[in-house]
Motif scaffolding. Structure first.
Motif, PDB file in Angstrom:
ATOM      1  N   THR A   1       0.838  -1.199   0.000  1.00 34.96           N
ATOM      2  CA  THR A   1       0.000   0.000   0.000  1.00 34.96           C
ATOM      3  C   THR A   1       0.873   1.249   0.000  1.00 34.96           C
ATOM      4  N   ILE A   2       0.658   2.103  -0.987  1.00 33.37           N
ATOM      5  CA  ILE A   2       1.342   3.393  -1.072  1.00 33.37           C
ATOM      6  C   ILE A   2       0.315   4.475  -0.778  1.00 33.37           C
ATOM      7  N   SER A   3       0.623   5.355   0.166  1.00 33.57           N
ATOM      8  CA  SER A   3      -0.310   6.407   0.579  1.00 33.57           C
ATOM      9  C   SER A   3       0.248   7.772   0.200  1.00 33.57           C
ATOM     10  N   TYR A   4      -0.599   8.560  -0.462  1.00 34.75           N
ATOM     11  CA  TYR A   4      -0.253   9.926  -0.833  1.00 34.75           C
ATOM     12  C   TYR A   4      -1.013  10.885   0.072  1.00 34.75           C
TER      13      TYR A   4
ATOM     14  N   THR B   1      -8.192  12.925   3.106  1.00 36.37           N
ATOM     15  CA  THR B   1      -6.917  13.003   3.809  1.00 36.37           C
ATOM     16  C   THR B   1      -5.792  12.321   3.046  1.00 36.37           C
ATOM     17  N   SER B   2      -6.093  11.215   2.337  1.00 45.44           N
ATOM     18  CA  SER B   2      -5.040  10.520   1.601  1.00 45.44           C
ATOM     19  C   SER B   2      -5.644   9.696   0.475  1.00 45.44           C
ATOM     20  N   VAL B   3      -4.802   9.404  -0.505  1.00 44.75           N
ATOM     21  CA  VAL B   3      -5.132   8.504  -1.611  1.00 44.75           C
ATOM     22  C   VAL B   3      -4.217   7.299  -1.477  1.00 44.75           C
ATOM     23  N   GLN B   4      -4.823   6.115  -1.388  1.00 46.25           N
ATOM     24  CA  GLN B   4      -4.050   4.886  -1.227  1.00 46.25           C
ATOM     25  C   GLN B   4      -4.027   4.100  -2.527  1.00 46.25           C
ATOM     26  N   VAL B   5      -2.838   3.673  -2.926  1.00 44.21           N
ATOM     27  CA  VAL B   5      -2.676   2.770  -4.056  1.00 44.21           C
ATOM     28  C   VAL B   5      -2.489   1.370  -3.489  1.00 44.21           C
TER      29      VAL B   5
ATOM     30  N   ASN C   1      -7.925   3.640  -3.237  1.00 39.37           N
ATOM     31  CA  ASN C   1      -8.826   3.851  -2.099  1.00 39.37           C
ATOM     32  C   ASN C   1      -8.708   5.286  -1.625  1.00 39.37           C
ATOM     33  N   ILE C   2      -9.852   5.957  -1.510  1.00 46.19           N
ATOM     34  CA  ILE C   2      -9.897   7.336  -1.042  1.00 46.19           C
ATOM     35  C   ILE C   2     -10.203   7.333   0.448  1.00 46.19           C
ATOM     36  N   LYS C   3      -9.287   7.894   1.245  1.00 43.44           N
ATOM     37  CA  LYS C   3      -9.483   7.993   2.688  1.00 43.44           C
ATOM     38  C   LYS C   3      -9.981   9.395   3.023  1.00 43.44           C
ATOM     39  N   LEU C   4     -11.101   9.454   3.744  1.00 45.11           N
ATOM     40  CA  LEU C   4     -11.705  10.729   4.108  1.00 45.11           C
ATOM     41  C   LEU C   4     -11.226  11.179   5.493  1.00 45.11           C
ATOM     42  N   LYS C   5     -11.363  12.488   5.747  1.00 46.76           N
ATOM     43  CA  LYS C   5     -10.881  13.049   7.008  1.00 46.76           C
ATOM     44  C   LYS C   5     -11.754  12.655   8.187  1.00 46.76           C
ATOM     45  N   ASN C   6     -13.059  12.539   7.945  1.00 49.62           N
ATOM     46  CA  ASN C   6     -13.996  12.288   9.038  1.00 49.62           C
ATOM     47  C   ASN C   6     -14.698  10.958   8.842  1.00 49.62           C
ATOM     48  N   LYS C   7     -15.063  10.319   9.944  1.00 43.16           N
ATOM     49  CA  LYS C   7     -15.789   9.061   9.871  1.00 43.16           C
ATOM     50  C   LYS C   7     -17.176   9.263   9.290  1.00 43.16           C
TER      51      LYS C   7
ATOM     52  N   LYS D   1       9.927   1.769  -7.424  1.00 42.94           N
ATOM     53  CA  LYS D   1       9.081   2.630  -6.599  1.00 42.94           C
ATOM     54  C   LYS D   1       9.798   2.914  -5.288  1.00 42.94           C
ATOM     55  N   ASN D   2      10.048   4.182  -5.034  1.00 41.18           N
ATOM     56  CA  ASN D   2      10.697   4.595  -3.791  1.00 41.18           C
ATOM     57  C   ASN D   2       9.840   5.678  -3.155  1.00 41.18           C
ATOM     58  N   ALA D   3       9.073   5.296  -2.142  1.00 42.28           N
ATOM     59  CA  ALA D   3       8.189   6.256  -1.495  1.00 42.28           C
ATOM     60  C   ALA D   3       8.967   7.313  -0.718  1.00 42.28           C
ATOM     61  N   LEU D   4      10.142   6.943  -0.176  1.00 41.76           N
ATOM     62  CA  LEU D   4      10.924   7.910   0.593  1.00 41.76           C
ATOM     63  C   LEU D   4      11.410   9.055  -0.275  1.00 41.76           C
TER      64      LEU D   4
END
Length: 889
Positions: free
Chosen positions: A129-132, A198-202, A224-230, A663-666
């Motif tokens: 999982t890569i998170s932006y 809040t983030s986009v997950q690959v 996967n789109i992660k939202l800020k609030n539940k 792929k280098n996330a760092l």
């Protein structure tokens, strides 16, 4: 071989050397991270660096059990391992460069700082999982999450809105882990405010069926789109009016959204006459859904057509003359026991106008034919679709039932001006379909038993009228006549039933599968010649009354082997394919029975945590369908008359692919290199007989022919956090060679396409940002012993984003298009200006947009196919001014 084999001559050794370089001996460092009491620590960064220069060679993140693993290829004698985390003291080991196990024990440590400034890494990686971080890539001008996705390194967004990762379309588009839209994710990406995310997950190697996870391999990627609030209540709404082509331009969009842990809802109403293509929000973009539609033939079919203008590849508000209304309702509810109920429904009414001209050049071994056409088309689209899905997706079992209904009532009118005359076209092309797909996976003992069932029915009654009548030499002894009318009615029933068993034995997974497919179709067509002075003077020229049945019985063994760093999957099918089709009035009947095998082997190897190599080999048998089996002529459009009085088409496809990705996330660096070679052998070849007026008679002949193609692609992108800049470059080379019969002569036809891409966006200062994209492509068409044509096209897009004061934004966009094929209008330049004021509430924007400042009225572009080069000049929308208000709900 192809003329441009120089590309392969140098590219293939480069690929092989690159693989050889990365497949050198590795050092594997494993171990655990815990505190001084032995409690496992999760999320601790373990970095492997050069002892003297501190150059990072590899890194790993500890899992929930504290375990980590890092692999590297280095000729150094010794290495330095560093484990660090907030609230713990740093621990360092200096070790020899060999595979070994190292266990870290970190001492808790309090840190007191007078002043601290923390900048989170914009991209992080955990396993697959890569998170932006959306905040890191969002600037003041961005409104929807689609604006941010275009900036993420490693991710591409096409003009259609389709999202690519490593050059391939994503498999699923999730919002908080739920698939609300099933492939039609433009509705969400174009309307979900970026501020709510809040983030986009690959999700790499994502297996959407949870019970199959770790058993059945998936090389696909999901988002996967992660939202800020539940609990998120959001959406977009805007309304606008202005002046331009129509006396009054207008647009409206109301798209409220609700996302909670138990339900999701997205409702949208969109309407405009300002050139926004609302139908794009209904396009299916994910591969799985497109494959299901292709298998069951439930995507809309156009058996007949008018000669349309191919739209330019830029924003629709430059060329689309429309009056469109779209209503869409999407609702997902999580019931008890992990059961989901999803409803997706939509209605579209869209009227469009097209005007322009085309110059087509047909290349033959001993001749060149030129055809000039002016086109004036009116297109009407009316469709209603509904989708009902019941889903249970847990680690213990899986059940899904999907019911789809679609109805299209489309029609088209067109006027063609060519060779001093005008040809009128009237097309009615409705389409109706009903399908249901059921799938269940249930543990039985120590194995999984799966059952799937697909049933589909569709109807395609279509009618095309062309006046005056065409193909006078063939149809009316060379004399003119009033009208030609083609009627086609195709009905189809399809079913596919399958059962499989999945068994895992250590590192192996075996899945034997058995099933059958049956398709029954009936094609009725009638070509009628009409003389208007006598209403009874209608002559039935050609009729088809074809009954078609295809059956396939198959068994397949899927094998997967998964080791620590590499994985192998193999599909080994064996099937009996049979076809029976007959046209009783024409006294034609055929039966075909084939024993087929279509092996598919895939390999994936993690060279290091950053490098991944992949390869695949595939063999496929492809057969013609009922649309290619008409024993009497069918008029496909006003100048294409088609006859397939030949055996069933059979093609043997062999495809070989290689890929290497980094792929280098760092460091926010992504790169992907791919090569594909395919060869297709067919038992038929198509004969194209072209008349001087552009009328084309196509017939299929029993003749073995071979087609070859090579594709090389390289994409590289990097995000520079200090400069707030994303840079992406890429190139694609496509070479194709095939045989065709052109005006009685057999010729080899070659197509060569080479393209370079560049994209960057940067924030130069707090008040100025710049976005730039560029594409330079060369198209070449070669007909053996005949003429050839080369064309180079360029596209340049430059935008300046200016923030002169708080809550004020000015956007200046310029676009330059150039092609060296057109002598009259080789270049087109566009300019747009946008002013936006954000009210203090920050949820309300006022926008004033001036599109096409220089009032460019036409755009000329080129494209080619097997033996045709086409230059199109498309009439564009005039300069327009639109004032709108946008609300973030």
């Amino acid at each position: 071989m192809l003329e441009n084999t120089w590309g392969l001559k140098y590219a293939l050794p480069f690929i092989l050397l690159l693989f050889a370089y990365t497949l050198q001996a590795q050092t594997n460092i494993t171990g655990t991270v815990a505190d001084t009491k032995g409690k496992a620590l999760e999320g601790i960064a373990v970095t492997v660096v050069a002892r003297d220069s501190n150059t990072t060679l590899a890194y790993a993140i500890s899992g929930a059990d504290g375990a980590f693993s890092a692999a590297l290829s280095s000729s150094l004698d010794s290495l330095k391992l560093v484990a660090r985390a907030l609230s713990y003291g740093e621990q360092v080991f200096v070790v020899p460069n060999k595979s070994q196990r190292i266990d870290f024990r970190l001492q808790p440590q309090q840190i007191t700082l007078k002043e601290v400034s923390v900048r989170a890494n914009p991209i992080t990686r955990s396993n697959d999982t890569i998170s932006y971080s959306v905040a890191a890539f969002t600037d003041k001008k961005d409104r929807a999450i689609a604006d941010v996705l275009k900036k993420l390194p490693g991710i591409e967004v096409e003009n259609s809105g389709r999202i690519l990762y490593e050059g391939k379309p994503i498999q699923k588009f999730y919002i908080e882990g739920l698939d609300l839209l099933e492939g039609k994710y433009n509705l969400a990406s174009n309307n979900l405010p970026a501020g709510a995310v809040t983030s986009v997950q690959v999700l790499e190697n994502h297996q959407p069926v949870r019970v199959l996870d770790s058993l059945v391999a998936s090389y696909s990627t999901s988002l996967n789109i992660k939202l800020k609030n539940k609990v998120t209540t959001t959406g977009a709404a805007d309304v606008g009016a202005g002046s331009g082509h129509s006396p009054v331009l207008w647009r409206a969009n109301l798209t409220p959204m609700l996302f909670t842990q138990k339900q999701q809802m997205l409702i949208s109403y969109q309407a405009n006459n300002s050139g926004d293509d609302v139908a794009a929000d209904l396009k299916t973009l994910t591969v799985d859904e497109l494959q299901d539609q292709a298998e069951s033939s439930t995507s809309k079919q156009n058996l007949l057509r008018i000669q349309e203008m191919s739209p330019p590849q830029f924003s629709s508000n430059r060329y689309l003359f429309n009056n469109a209304h779209l209503a869409s309702a999407n609702y997902l509810l999580k019931l008890k026991r992990d059961v989901q109920l999803r409803v997706n429904a939509s209605y579209l009414h869209d009227s469009q106008k097209q005007e322009g001209e085309t110059q087509s050049i047909f290349y033959f071994p001993n001749d060149t034919v030129r055809l000039f056409e002016t086109k004036d088309n009116s297109l009407f689209f009316n469709s209603a679709q509904a989708n009902f899905t019941l889903l249970k997706n847990t680690k213990s079992n899986y059940l899904e039932n999907n019911l789809k209904l679609s109805a299209y009532r489309d029609s088209q009118r067109g006027l063609i001006g060519t060779a001093g005359r005008t040809v009128a076209q009237h097309l009615h092309n409705p389409y109706y379909t009903l399908s249901n797909k059921f799938e269940a996976i249930q543990p039985v003992g120590r194995q999984l038993v799966s059952f799937s069932s697909t049933v589909a029915y569709n109807s395609t009654p279509q009618r095309l009228q062309v006046s005056p009548g065409q193909f006078e030499e063939l149809l009316n002894k060379g004399a003119t006549y009033d009208e030609l009318e083609q009627q086609v009615d195709l009905s189809s029933f399809y079913t596919h039933q399958a059962v499989s068993i999945t068994k895992g034995i250590k590192q192996w997974t075996f899945t034997p599968q058995f099933g059958f497919q049956v398709q029954n179709q009936k094609l009725e067509s009638e070509l009628v010649k009409v003389q208007h002075q006598d209403e009874t003077a209608q002559e039935r020229l050609f009729q088809n009354n074809l009954d078609w049945e295809s059956r396939k019985y198959y068994g397949q063994l899927d094998v997967r082997y998964k080791a620590k760093y590499w994985e192998m999957t193999a599909k080994l099918p064996l099937g009996l394919q049979s076809f029976e089709f007959q046209d009783k009035p024409l006294n034609r009947k055929h039966e075909v029975n084939r024993l087929i095998t279509e092996p598919h082997l895939s390999l994936k190897y993690d060279v290091t945590p950053l490098w991944r190599a992949r390869a695949s080999v595939q063999v496929a048998n492809q057969f013609g369908n009922i649309e290619q089996m008409n024993y009497a002529y069918i008029l496909r459009d006003y100048r294409h008359l088609q006859l397939n009085n030949s055996p069933l088409q059979e093609r043997l496809l062999q495809r070989y692919t290689l890929g290497l990705s980094y792929k280098n996330a760092l460091t926010s660096f992504f790169s992907n290199l791919s090569y594909s070679f395919s060869t297709t052998e067919s038992n038929l070849i198509y004969q194209n007989n072209l008349q001087q007026n552009g009328a084309l008679v196509v017939t299929a002949l029993d003749f073995t022919s071979t087609a070859l193609s090579h594709t090389i692609g390289l994409q590289t992108s990097k995000y520079f956090s200090e400069l707030q800049t994303t840079l992406a470059v890429g190139t694609n080379l496509y070479l194709d060679e095939r045989e065709q019969i052109l005006n009685q002569g057999l010729a080899k036809v070659q197509n060569q396409n080479l393209a370079f891409h560049l994209k960057t966006n940067t924030s130069i200062t707090e008040w100025l940002g710049v976005d730039y994209t560029s594409t330079i492509s060369t198209l070449k068409n070669i007909v053996e012993a005949g003429a050839s044509r080369r064309a180079t096209q360029q596209e340049h897009h430059l935008s300046a984003n200016i923030y002169p004061a708080d809550r004020h934004y000015i956007g200046l966009t310029t676009e330059l298009y150039h092609n060296d094929f057109s002598k009259q209008n080789p270049s087109s330049f566009f300019g747009d200006l946008l002013y936006r004021y954000t009210f203090e509430r920050k949820k309300l924007d006022m926008e004033l947009k001036w599109v096409n400042i220089s009032n460019v009225s036409a755009y000329t572009y080129s494209y080619n196919d097997a033996f045709t080069f086409v230059q199109s000049t498309y009439r564009l929308r005039p300069s327009q001014l639109l004032l709108s208000f946008r609300f973030s709900l």
